[in-house]
Design an enzyme around this catalytic site. Structure first.
Site, mmCIF file in Angstrom:
data_model
loop_
_atom_site.group_PDB
_atom_site.id
_atom_site.type_symbol
_atom_site.label_atom_id
_atom_site.label_comp_id
_atom_site.label_asym_id
_atom_site.label_seq_id
_atom_site.Cartn_x
_atom_site.Cartn_y
_atom_site.Cartn_z
ATOM 1 N N LYS A 39 9.131 -0.556 14.364
ATOM 2 C CA LYS A 39 9.706 -0.170 13.062
ATOM 3 C C LYS A 39 10.727 0.941 13.260
ATOM 4 O O LYS A 39 11.811 0.922 12.671
ATOM 5 C CB LYS A 39 8.607 0.360 12.131
ATOM 6 N N GLY A 61 -4.964 -2.203 5.179
ATOM 7 C CA GLY A 61 -4.125 -3.310 4.707
ATOM 8 C C GLY A 61 -4.746 -4.672 4.958
ATOM 9 O O GLY A 61 -4.826 -5.520 4.057
ATOM 10 N N ARG A 62 -5.223 -4.895 6.174
ATOM 11 C CA ARG A 62 -5.753 -6.226 6.507
ATOM 12 C C ARG A 62 -7.152 -6.461 5.937
ATOM 13 O O ARG A 62 -7.733 -7.526 6.133
ATOM 14 C CB ARG A 62 -5.713 -6.434 8.019
ATOM 15 N N LYS A 101 0.839 -1.197 0.000
ATOM 16 C CA LYS A 101 0.000 0.000 0.000
ATOM 17 C C LYS A 101 0.878 1.253 0.000
ATOM 18 O O LYS A 101 0.678 2.164 -0.776
ATOM 19 C CB LYS A 101 -0.914 -0.037 1.222
ATOM 20 N N GLU A 157 10.627 -4.523 4.598
ATOM 21 C CA GLU A 157 10.756 -5.923 4.194
ATOM 22 C C GLU A 157 10.417 -6.094 2.708
ATOM 23 O O GLU A 157 11.129 -6.751 1.948
ATOM 24 C CB GLU A 157 9.820 -6.817 5.029
ATOM 25 N N HIS A 175 -3.780 -33.875 18.526
ATOM 26 C CA HIS A 175 -2.626 -34.672 18.947
ATOM 27 C C HIS A 175 -1.502 -33.777 19.439
ATOM 28 O O HIS A 175 -0.352 -34.215 19.526
ATOM 29 C CB HIS A 175 -2.157 -35.555 17.789
ATOM 30 N N GLU A 212 -4.871 -7.015 15.173
ATOM 31 C CA GLU A 212 -4.429 -5.685 14.762
ATOM 32 C C GLU A 212 -5.604 -4.699 14.800
ATOM 33 O O GLU A 212 -5.415 -3.509 14.988
ATOM 34 C CB GLU A 212 -3.826 -5.731 13.343
HETATM 35 C C1 G6Q Z 1 -2.585 -4.012 7.940
HETATM 36 C C2 G6Q Z 1 -1.361 -3.425 8.402
HETATM 37 C C3 G6Q Z 1 -0.084 -4.075 7.925
HETATM 38 C C4 G6Q Z 1 0.300 -3.741 6.486
HETATM 39 C C5 G6Q Z 1 1.745 -4.168 6.268
HETATM 40 C C6 G6Q Z 1 2.194 -3.946 4.848
HETATM 41 O O1 G6Q Z 1 -3.683 -3.589 8.186
HETATM 42 O O2 G6Q Z 1 -1.372 -2.070 8.180
HETATM 43 O O3 G6Q Z 1 -0.119 -5.458 8.074
HETATM 44 O O4 G6Q Z 1 -0.564 -4.367 5.601
HETATM 45 O O5 G6Q Z 1 2.577 -3.483 7.154
HETATM 46 O O6 G6Q Z 1 2.082 -2.604 4.498
HETATM 47 P P1 G6Q Z 1 2.239 -2.139 3.017
HETATM 48 O O7 G6Q Z 1 1.144 -2.728 2.228
HETATM 49 O O8 G6Q Z 1 2.177 -0.640 3.048
HETATM 50 O O9 G6Q Z 1 3.571 -2.634 2.554
#
Ligand code: G6Q
Length: 545
Positions: A512, A267-268, A206, A212, A384, A353
């Site tokens: 972060k 994002g989620r 996003k 990463e 198990h 989250e």
């Molecule tokens: C989701 C969070 C988080 C996000 C990641 C990746 O709701 O905000 O999990 O999706 O940190 O972020 P980017 O899509 O910006 O790389």
């Protein structure tokens, strides 16, 4: 809005919890032959049985009253109306627009967002078709055989869950891989499975600034260029999904190969957007649309169904009852469906989250529990492994069992054995085994006297452990859409009751920032050192070795 603990229904529920604390689910079932009918609901191919929750009709009524007093119906309308309910980021939360399959406009700042949403869907469809048909080729003219989604968190977990869950519908000629972790082992492992000539990378971020993802994307680009030898290859092997055009261009990806989404998509909550491009390529647009159709149908159910029959509302209120009144702060997702291998991970992020918050919408500290600890996995394997704690441990928890009535992989008796295990486990958690029953069983096995009495306490199961069972006919794209939207809205409802913002995530920021200050120290190019002796010594230790 008053705090939940100030609502009359909250107090009534507290008193009710005290007065019913001794009730056992066994008795509730024994005294009410209609309990299953009373506490189960159907929606399309989904059956939700919540009769094994520790509730009575009075509990249910009080919970519904709590929802009314928390002004839930108005909050649902605000959500769908695109109000800026994510107040700390000054944004609406409008993932429902991404799967709005009706002609209804959805307004953000008086602008209908649907033409843009449909435009991106169409762009995705054209691109997915080209990749699937082989019309889109790599730099050397070969068709794409492997798609690697590079993303993390919300830009990874949703597409990964869906591609795994709907594998029977996937194109067998395509392999979809997910590169998320910064651990070089992950990059090496994934790239080791790819042929540069036939691999397409989707950089899904996003913000397009996530450390990463950007590091993995650069590594993948270097790997590709080392093999194909020409900068022009990037345009044929990299596409981007993002809200950040400038950063995408700076990375060297052609804006024509960029798929956008919007800041009102969390994002989620983003798998329904262009973040789902890997899903669409794997399944084809028809199946992707069916996934959206299912989620949209559940959106409509959530928006229009009275509270007492509204599935997300019911699941949410049960969660509030368990967490705030029965001290069950852990929620375990037990899937009897290998295709849902990644569901617990996905829901863990979605829930923890969203509702792992301790400051309310007015900026004050809460004095009640909010989101539960969410965990789980494959139920049959868990039997198990960790189920011992569920049956005889000391922690309170609530469980969701999920299973398909039909299997897509009929192999002998496997499926009926799988289902029998699922149903037996929720039954065992509910009924438990009394000392008398355990004694009878031990004596039938020939044990008696002191030996029997010594073993007896270990054979007793308290039972009264609550669970819901979600049975679906089979895991189709539509059904998966319904299930995921169900959990999304459940989480929203709980956020309303707890008076928190489910759509921000400030809690992920501090780590972060500290990473940025520790990295130069680890690499020996920092002037500042960590202020605490633990972090400082750990850095020193790593440096020395
Ligand atoms: C989701 C969070 C988080 C996000 C990641 C990746 O709701 O905000 O999990 O999706 O940190 O972020 P980017 O899509 O910006 O790389």
């Amino acid at each position: 809005m008053p705090k939940p603990t100030e609502l009359p229904a909250w107090h009534a529920l507290q008193q009710h919890a005290e007065s019913t604390a001794q009730q056992h689910l066994r008795t509730l079932f024994a005294t009410d032959p209609d309990r299953f009918q009373r506490f189960s609901r159907r929606y399309e191919n989904l059956l939700v049985d919540f009769s094994k929750q520790r509730i009575t009709s009075e509990t249910f009524e009080l919970l519904l009253e709590l929802a009314r007093q928390a002004e839930l119906p108005a909050a649902i309308e605000q959500l769908f109306a695109g109000q800026r309910i994510n107040h700390t980021e000054n944004r609406p939360a409008l993932h429902m627009a991404l799967r709005n399959r009706s002609a209804r406009p959805i307004l953000v700042d008086d602008q209908d967002v649907m033409p843009e949403v449909r435009g991106v869907l169409e762009q995705m469809r054209r691109f997915a078709d080209k990749v699937r048909s082989g019309a889109w080729t790599g730099y050397t003219g070969k068709p794409i055989r492997t798609v690697v989604n590079i993303g993390i968190g919300g830009s990874d977990l949703g597409p990964k869950l869906v591609c795994q869950a709907l594998r029977p519908y996937g194109d067998p000629m395509l392999e979809i891989l997910f590169l998320s972790s910064i651990d070089g082992a992950h990059a090496r492992h994934i790239l080791g499975r790819c042929d540069p000539e036939t691999t397409l990378f989707i950089v899904a971020s996003k913000t397009f600034t996530t450390q990463e993802t950007m590091t993995n994307a650069v590594t993948a680009r270097e790997w590709l260029l080392a093999a194909l030898g020409h900068e022009a290859a990037v345009a044929k092997h990299f596409v981007a999904v993002s809200t950040n055009l400038r950063a995408v261009q700076a990375f060297g990806i052609d804006p024509g190969n960029m798929f956008v989404f919007w800041d009102w998509v969390g994002g989620r909550y983003s798998l329904w957007s262009a973040i789902g491009l890997s899903i669409m390529i794997y399944l084809g647009y028809e199946r992707f649309y069916e996934l959206l159709d299912g989620a949209h149908a559940l959106d409509e159910h959530f928006r229009h169904t009275p509270l007492a029959d509204n599935l997300p509302v019911i699941l949410a209120l049960l969660g509030v009852w368990n967490g705030n009144f029965l001290a069950a702060h852990s929620h375990v997702i037990l899937v009897y469906d290998d295709y849902l291998l990644n569901l617990a991970n996905y829901l863990q992020q979605l829930d923890m989250e969203s509702n792992g918050k301790s400051v309310d919408r007015d900026g004050g500290l809460v004095n009640y529990s909010t989101g539960p600890i969410v965990w789980g996995g494959l139920g049959n394997n868990g039997q198990h492994a960790f189920y011992q704690l569920l049956h005889q441990g000391t922690h309170q928890f609530a469980a969701d069992f999920l299973a398909p009535v039909h299997t897509t992989d009929p192999v002998g008796d496997h499926h009926s054995i799988l289902l029998a295990n699922c149903l037996a486990q929720s039954q065992a958690l509910m009924t438990g085994r009394t000392a008398d029953e355990a004694r009878a069983e031990l004596s039938a096995q020939g044990l008696k006297g002191e030996a029997l009495e010594a073993l007896l306490p270990y054979k007793v199961f308290a039972g009264n452990r609550c669970s819901s069972t979600l049975l679906y006919e089979s895991l189709t794209p539509r059904t998966l859409g319904i299930l995921l939207a169900l959990y999304e809205h459940k989480i929203f409802v709980q956020g309303v009751i707890w008076h928190i913002n489910s759509f921000d995530q400030w809690g992920v920021e501090l780590g972060k920032q500290l990473t940025k200050s520790i990295l130069p120290q680890l690499q020996g190019r920092a002037t500042q050192v960590a202020p605490d002796s633990s972090t400082r010594s750990l850095i020193d230790y790593c440096q020395q070795r």
